[in-house]
Motif scaffolding. Structure first.
Motif, PDB file in Angstrom:
ATOM      1  N   MET A   1       0.832  -1.201   0.000  1.00 14.19           N
ATOM      2  CA  MET A   1       0.000   0.000   0.000  1.00 14.19           C
ATOM      3  C   MET A   1       0.869   1.255   0.000  1.00 14.19           C
ATOM      4  O   MET A   1       0.612   2.218  -0.742  1.00 14.19           O
ATOM      5  N   ALA A   2       1.906   1.258   0.849  1.00 17.41           N
ATOM      6  CA  ALA A   2       2.797   2.417   0.902  1.00 17.41           C
ATOM      7  C   ALA A   2       3.488   2.636  -0.436  1.00 17.41           C
ATOM      8  O   ALA A   2       3.643   3.776  -0.904  1.00 17.41           O
ATOM      9  N   GLN A   3       3.927   1.517  -1.059  1.00 20.92           N
ATOM     10  CA  GLN A   3       4.585   1.637  -2.367  1.00 20.92           C
ATOM     11  C   GLN A   3       3.621   2.201  -3.407  1.00 20.92           C
ATOM     12  O   GLN A   3       3.991   3.050  -4.224  1.00 20.92           O
ATOM     13  N   SER A   4       2.360   1.754  -3.376  1.00 21.96           N
ATOM     14  CA  SER A   4       1.365   2.247  -4.328  1.00 21.96           C
ATOM     15  C   SER A   4       1.078   3.724  -4.103  1.00 21.96           C
ATOM     16  O   SER A   4       0.901   4.495  -5.058  1.00 21.96           O
ATOM     17  N   LEU A   5       1.040   4.148  -2.833  1.00 26.61           N
ATOM     18  CA  LEU A   5       0.812   5.560  -2.530  1.00 26.61           C
ATOM     19  C   LEU A   5       1.960   6.419  -3.055  1.00 26.61           C
ATOM     20  O   LEU A   5       1.743   7.481  -3.646  1.00 26.61           O
ATOM     21  N   ILE A 323      -6.030   3.486  -6.150  1.00 28.64           N
ATOM     22  CA  ILE A 323      -5.270   4.317  -5.211  1.00 28.64           C
ATOM     23  C   ILE A 323      -4.915   5.656  -5.851  1.00 28.64           C
ATOM     24  O   ILE A 323      -5.011   6.713  -5.214  1.00 28.64           O
ATOM     25  N   GLU A 324      -4.512   5.631  -7.118  1.00 26.19           N
ATOM     26  CA  GLU A 324      -4.202   6.892  -7.794  1.00 26.19           C
ATOM     27  C   GLU A 324      -5.440   7.788  -7.855  1.00 26.19           C
ATOM     28  O   GLU A 324      -5.370   8.995  -7.606  1.00 26.19           O
ATOM     29  N   GLY A 325      -6.613   7.190  -8.179  1.00 22.56           N
ATOM     30  CA  GLY A 325      -7.840   7.978  -8.179  1.00 22.56           C
ATOM     31  C   GLY A 325      -8.214   8.449  -6.788  1.00 22.56           C
ATOM     32  O   GLY A 325      -8.679   9.587  -6.602  1.00 22.56           O
TER      33      GLY A 325
END
Length: 642
Positions: A1-5, A323-325
């Motif tokens: 999740m942190a990497q995706s953020l 996550i980007e949205g």
């Protein structure tokens, strides 16, 4: 999740134009809806700031078809309701009046709310200083006492706690200050929360006349009592009153309305309409951002295809796109919250009494929870379709299309077209609704109301010893020189006419839209009414100067208008409006007919208007209380002849 953020934030930094456009679009939609929900939450949803507010109701006369409109009733009806109502913990009465409050240091015309001692009990309010009213304060002849509202006490007594026990004059009568209401207490609009409160003491007419209607009633239900049970009891009480006094209460109806609905009745439809419009704005913003994200996904088609080919799962790609949205929506929500706070600052600068409970409009926890929910919904609405398109694409086909220079396939083009079509459809609905609203506002602005609208200004003028509209002295002036109109208002009007730019001056006891209206029963001389239909003839009564019709430029359809020649010593005359002429004089000319306001029996003894009035003119109908409300019969009398 942190990497995706972190990856989502890098994408935003690498594409600032795209991110700024998406954030701004979302901020407008979310901010406007957050501001509106804050207003709705504070005004419509939150309980009134009283103890057990859900159990407080207004008791009014009239039919249920009048929705949340409340009407006044009499002291005798109040006593019957208070004594017989078992489903109510307490019942109170009050009326809104005006008066001149004087001390050695100041003199000010202000609102005076006249109430029974039970009103603060119903509302569950205790004075911050001193004592509340006692039941004995409502007895005729009791010592005059007054409670000050907090703003009045702060402004005129400098928040001095030693003001308790001091005296002020209201009109010519001295009143002893016994209490100060709390700083956060609000009741019946801003005016009644910034003036003075005095005990209501019924006069001789109120003690004898059941149709002396000047009081509003409120009550608090006992715990566990339903609205229907309380309404059934009120219906039985009204039936008993009608049997006891059929002459004045034959058609009496009593009904209750929750006090919160009374307070918000006028604002509720407006808020709901605006909410519908703003939801459309939010949907348009979601469609717009979804198109932006879809275009962004299409531009990143080869990147996503390579990641898939290298082993990224569709679940991981779907989560990454959501996550980007979500990051974009969260930033948009934060900016929208700031925009909402700015909008709410503007709401607090609206004129007083434009919005009910305006002083209570603030951000609450429920608003932040709603904002969180809106952000999640917006994220799903704007991100799910682009994410699904991106994750369901065939990597090999995308890479082949990229090698041929194609950017996207026909399926993606159709989806984008559908979203654009939906966005345009919502925009058309919104634009048509806004166009209809502006057309309505334009027509209202240019609607002829039956009187002059431009270059007219109005104000309320009080003699220095005014004690209020409902402090009647029915003693007739023995000569024209003793008339209040000639002693007070005529000299003021003469001085106003001398001011540069003033064309003419007229005065009346109540102007259109003001709400200071007085109704009267009457008989047409020569016409008899059946004995079982008392008080059938009803009309709005207005006392006017001889220059009022000319100043307001109301059209005279027949006969003449009242003039300055209609004095206290000349024949008594009256003008009627077109509605009254049609209703009571259909098929014949009303000019020369006479109207009797004195009533019958005991009513005649107390009316103070024993002489009949001759109709000398018929005026065109004009707006009386509000636009869109059909005119009711109206009689205009010469001020010196009252």
């Amino acid at each position: 999740m942190a990497q995706s953020l972190r990856f989502a934030l890098r994408q935003i930094v690498r594409n600032p134009g795209f991110a700024a456009l998406a954030v701004l679009t979302l901020a407008l939609g979310i901010g406007a809806n957050t501001a509106m929900f804050t207003v709705i939450d504070s005004v419509l949803l939150r309980p009134l700031p009283y103890r057990d507010a859900a159990r407080i109701v207004a008791i009014t006369t009239g039919s249920i078809a009048e929705h949340n409109a409340i009407h006044t009733t009499s002291w005798l009806n109040y006593l019957d309701v208070k004594e017989q109502a078992r489903q109510f913990q307490d019942v109170a009465a009050y009326t809104i009046d005006f008066g001149v409050v004087r001390t050695p240091q100041m003199s000010e015309a202000t609102v005076s709310l006249k109430a029974t001692a039970s009103l603060l009990k119903v509302l569950g309010v205790t004075p911050s200083l001193g004592r509340p009213f006692l039941d004995s304060d409502n007895q005729p002849g009791s010592p005059n006492v007054v409670m000050l509202t907090f703003p009045f006490w702060r402004e005129h007594f400098g928040s001095d706690p030693h003001a308790i026990g001091e005296q002020v004059h209201i009109g010519d009568a001295p009143y002893t200050i016994v209490g100060v209401l709390p700083a956060d207490f609000r009741f019946s609009g801003n005016d009644a929360s910034s003036g003075v409160w005095i005990p209501y003491q019924p006069d001789s007419a109120s003690l004898k006349e059941r149709n002396s209607n000047f009081l509003y009633l409120v009550g608090s239900l006992r715990a566990g009592v339903s609205l229907q049970a309380a309404q059934d009891e009120l219906t039985a009480i009204a039936r008993g009153i009608a049997q006891k006094d059929p002459e004045h209460a034959r058609d009496l109806k009593l009904r209750l309305v929750p006090l919160r609905e009374v307070v918000t009745a006028k604002a509720k439809p407006v808020f709901l309409a605006l909410s519908g419009a703003l939801i459309l704005v939010l949907l348009i913003a979601c469609a717009n951002v979804a198109n932006l994200l879809l275009a962004r996904c299409l531009a990143r088609g080869q990147e996503l295809a390579v990641r898939t080919a290298l082993g990224a799962s569709r679940r991981a790609l779907l989560l990454q796109m959501l996550i980007e949205g979500g990051v974009l929506c969260a930033i948009g929500a934060a900016v929208g919250l700031g925009l909402a706070i700015f909008m709410l600052q503007g709401v607090h600068h609206f004129p007083p009494d434009l919005l009910p409970r305006a002083e209570e409009i603030h951000l609450h926890l429920s608003v932040f929870l709603a904002l969180l929910g809106v952000t999640i919904v917006v994220t799903l609405l704007s991100s799910i379709a682009p994410a699904l398109v991106a994750t369901r694409s065939d990597p090999q086909a995308v890479l082949q299309e990229g090698s041929r220079g194609a950017s996207f396939g026909p399926g993606r083009s159709r989806l984008s077209g559908l979203m654009v079509a939906g966005e345009v459809a919502l925009s058309v609905i919104l634009l048509v609704s806004a166009g209809l609203m502006f057309r309505t506002l334009y027509k209202l602005q240019h609607l002829y109301l039956g009187f002059e609208q431009d270059n007219i200004t109005s104000f309320i003028a009080f003699p220095g010893n005014a004690a209020g509209f409902f402090s009647f002295d029915k003693t007739q002036a023995k000569s024209q020189d003793q008339s209040m109109a000639l002693r007070v208002y005529q000299p003021m009007a003469d001085k106003l006419r001398q001011l540069p730019g003033v064309v003419d001056v007229g005065y009346a006891n109540g102007l259109p839209f003001e709400g200071i209206d007085m109704n009267t029963s009457f008989d047409v001389v020569g016409q008899t009414r059946p004995a079982d239909e008392p008080n059938k003839n009803q009309a709005l009564m207005r006392a006017v100067s001889g220059t009022y019709v000319g100043t307001m430029k109301t059209a005279v359809l027949r006969g003449r208008a009242i003039t300055d020649e209609d004095t206290a010593t000349s024949p008594y005359v009256v003008m009627i409006n077109q509605t009254m002429a049609k209703q009571y004089f259909a098929g014949r000319s009303p000019i020369g007919q006479q109207i009797d306001f004195a009533g019958k029996g005991k009513d005649r003894e107390n009316s103070g208007m024993l002489l009949p009035y001759t109709i000398v003119g018929v005026l065109a109908d004009s707006v009386q209380t509000q636009i869109g409300q059909p005119p009711i019969p109206e009689v205009d009398l010469a001020y010196p002849q009252i």
